[in-house]
Design an enzyme around this catalytic site. Structure first.
Site, PDB file in Angstrom:
ATOM      1  N   GLY A 183      -5.979 -16.268  -7.832  1.00 34.16           N
ATOM      2  CA  GLY A 183      -6.725 -15.479  -6.853  1.00 34.16           C
ATOM      3  C   GLY A 183      -6.210 -15.598  -5.429  1.00 34.16           C
ATOM      4  N   SER A 220      -1.858 -13.526 -10.052  1.00 36.06           N
ATOM      5  CA  SER A 220      -2.189 -14.321 -11.241  1.00 36.06           C
ATOM      6  C   SER A 220      -2.808 -13.433 -12.320  1.00 36.06           C
ATOM      7  CB  SER A 220      -3.125 -15.472 -10.881  1.00 36.06           C
ATOM      8  OG  SER A 220      -4.261 -14.998 -10.188  1.00 36.06           O
ATOM      9  N   HIS A 227       0.830  -1.217   0.000  1.00 37.72           N
ATOM     10  CA  HIS A 227       0.000   0.000   0.000  1.00 37.72           C
ATOM     11  C   HIS A 227       0.860   1.262   0.000  1.00 37.72           C
ATOM     12  CE1 HIS A 227      -3.866  -1.999   0.142  1.00 37.72           C
ATOM     13  NE2 HIS A 227      -3.285  -2.897   0.919  1.00 37.72           N
ATOM     14  N   ASP A 244       2.519  -4.917  -9.266  1.00 34.48           N
ATOM     15  CA  ASP A 244       2.374  -6.313  -9.689  1.00 34.48           C
ATOM     16  C   ASP A 244       2.817  -6.498 -11.141  1.00 34.48           C
ATOM     17  OD1 ASP A 244       1.208  -6.311  -7.217  1.00 34.48           O
ATOM     18  OD2 ASP A 244      -0.833  -6.574  -7.944  1.00 34.48           O
ATOM     19  N   TYR A 259      -9.881  -1.432  -0.828  1.00 34.97           N
ATOM     20  CA  TYR A 259      -8.667  -0.946  -1.487  1.00 34.97           C
ATOM     21  C   TYR A 259      -8.875   0.500  -1.935  1.00 34.97           C
ATOM     22  CZ  TYR A 259      -4.559  -1.048  -4.549  1.00 34.97           C
ATOM     23  OH  TYR A 259      -3.350  -0.791  -5.144  1.00 34.97           O
TER      24      TYR A 259
HETATM   25  C1  GLA Z   1      -2.390  -5.003  -4.959  1.00 35.83           C
HETATM   26  C2  GLA Z   1      -2.194  -3.929  -6.033  1.00 35.83           C
HETATM   27  C3  GLA Z   1      -0.786  -3.341  -5.964  1.00 35.83           C
HETATM   28  C4  GLA Z   1      -0.450  -2.877  -4.553  1.00 35.83           C
HETATM   29  C5  GLA Z   1      -0.796  -3.962  -3.528  1.00 35.83           C
HETATM   30  C6  GLA Z   1      -0.624  -3.482  -2.113  1.00 35.83           C
HETATM   31  O1  GLA Z   1      -1.565  -6.096  -5.198  1.00 35.83           O
HETATM   32  O2  GLA Z   1      -2.408  -4.477  -7.319  1.00 35.83           O
HETATM   33  O3  GLA Z   1      -0.658  -2.277  -6.883  1.00 35.83           O
HETATM   34  O4  GLA Z   1      -1.089  -1.669  -4.244  1.00 35.83           O
HETATM   35  O5  GLA Z   1      -2.117  -4.444  -3.680  1.00 35.83           O
HETATM   36  O6  GLA Z   1       0.708  -3.207  -1.873  1.00 35.83           O
END
Ligand code: GLA
Length: 343
Positions: free
Chosen positions: A100, A105, A17, A146, A195
């Protein structure tokens, strides 16, 4: 022309985050990933998956919102929508990633589909396209971590990513530690709304104290609203922990790195409030296991996986389903000649 594209999932060692606030993260691409074998050509993308009952069928140039597709086809539609490839293709998707569970993934699917469809830019360009695809497909305002970890992975290394400059610095993972991922079994139904709320709170805090990447802890402590103060405090302290963790890895100080992971979990639990009782119990059970140097929730939280840094051979299977992962190279694509071998 037949191609085979592969993209890894990722596990985040520390720095959660923080990406969408322009902060620091330290994920690594893992040796589990998604493969797309595609016969390129034609006006649509038609994929079947060994993991999914329904195929994905996306006509190029369609104006449909990717969220109108069901399940995994959304992510394929998201990539096509953002990338607007010159030609489609027909193929098969396979994966060694748990779907998931928190190992990205969906990012691995997006990146492998984009490469199979002949994406031509840099790893960063690829990640930016796939981040946009993920946002359009899921409606979650995710950061870049990610997709960039999947696109830019380096064998044997974690990646220190500065999410302001988008600079990626590989950091070697020492040989005398292993990274294990342990699943809480809890799936993240609520992740989407929470989120977005967390991201909005970080933006509200930044509107008062300035970009959180530069904000001092003292400035953050003066925030009047308790929720904004705690969210911002997590981000500011987490950025410092990521930098210290990278230094600890470089110095071969595995115990120091592990201690920072434990602090990170506490901050995600108490200040950012994205842990769950199941994740907290799992982290405690891991930390009580001899050979475990550190453990924390990894990724968005609200369920999903934990990551632990352990001495080689440490058995943590009593805590839950385990994947031992190795730092892997990033995504790649190769031409397959008619014999089925790589050209
Ligand atoms: C998910 C989001 C990332 C990041 C994480 C938390 O994986 O896709 O961009 O914000 O949560 O670190």
């Amino acid at each position: 022309m037949k191609v085979r594209a592969w993209a890894p999932g990722r596990v985040n060692l520390i720095g959660d985050h923080t990406d969408y606030t322009g902060g620091l993260v330290l994920p690594m691409a893992v040796d589990l990933g998604t493969t797309v074998e595609l016969e390129r050509g034609g006006p649509w993308v038609e994929l079947v998956s060994t993991e999914e009952p329904e195929p994905a069928f996306v006509v190029l140039g369609s104006e449909r919102d990717p969220r109108e597709w069901r399940g995994w086809a959304r992510y394929v539609a998201g990539v096509v929508d953002v990338m607007q490839p010159g030609a489609g293709g027909v193929g098969v998707v396979t994966t060694t990633l748990p779907v998931g569970a928190g190992l990205s993934s969906s990012a691995a699917l997006e990146v492998s589909v984009a490469l199979a469809l002949d994406f031509g830019g840099s790893a960063l360009d690829l990640a930016l396209v796939c981040q946009e695809a993920e946002q359009r497909a899921s409606g979650v305002p995710c950061g870049i971590m990610d997709q960039l970890a999947s696109a830019a992975g380096v064998e044997g290394h974690a990646l220190l990513i500065d999410c302001t400059s988008l600079e990626v610095t590989p950091v070697p993972v020492p040989d005398d530690v292993e990274v294990v991922v342990v699943d809480s079994g809890q799936r993240r139904e609520l992740a989407r709304s929470h989120y977005g709320v967390r991201r909005a709170q970080c933006e509200e805090a930044a509107a008062i104290v300035g970009p959180l990447r530069q904000a001092s802890l003292a400035a953050v402590e003066r925030l009047e609203r308790d929720d904004l103060r705690r969210r911002a405090r997590h981000v500011v302290t987490e950025n410092a922990r990521v930098a210290a963790f990278a230094d600890a890895l470089r110095a071969g100080d595995a115990a120091g790195a592990g201690a920072l992971m434990v602090e990170s979990h506490a901050s995600l639990r108490d200040d950012f409030e994205v842990s769950t009782p199941a994740l907290d119990r799992l982290v405690e059970s891991l930390l009580a296991t001899p050979g475990v140097l550190g453990a924390r929730l990894t990724g968005a939280g609200f369920g999903g996986c934990t990551v632990a840094l352990v001495r080689p051979g440490t058995d943590v299977s009593a805590s839950g389903p385990v994947w031992r992962v190795r730092p892997s190279a990033g995504a790649r694509v190769e031409v397959v000649n008619p014999s089925g071998r790589f050209a």
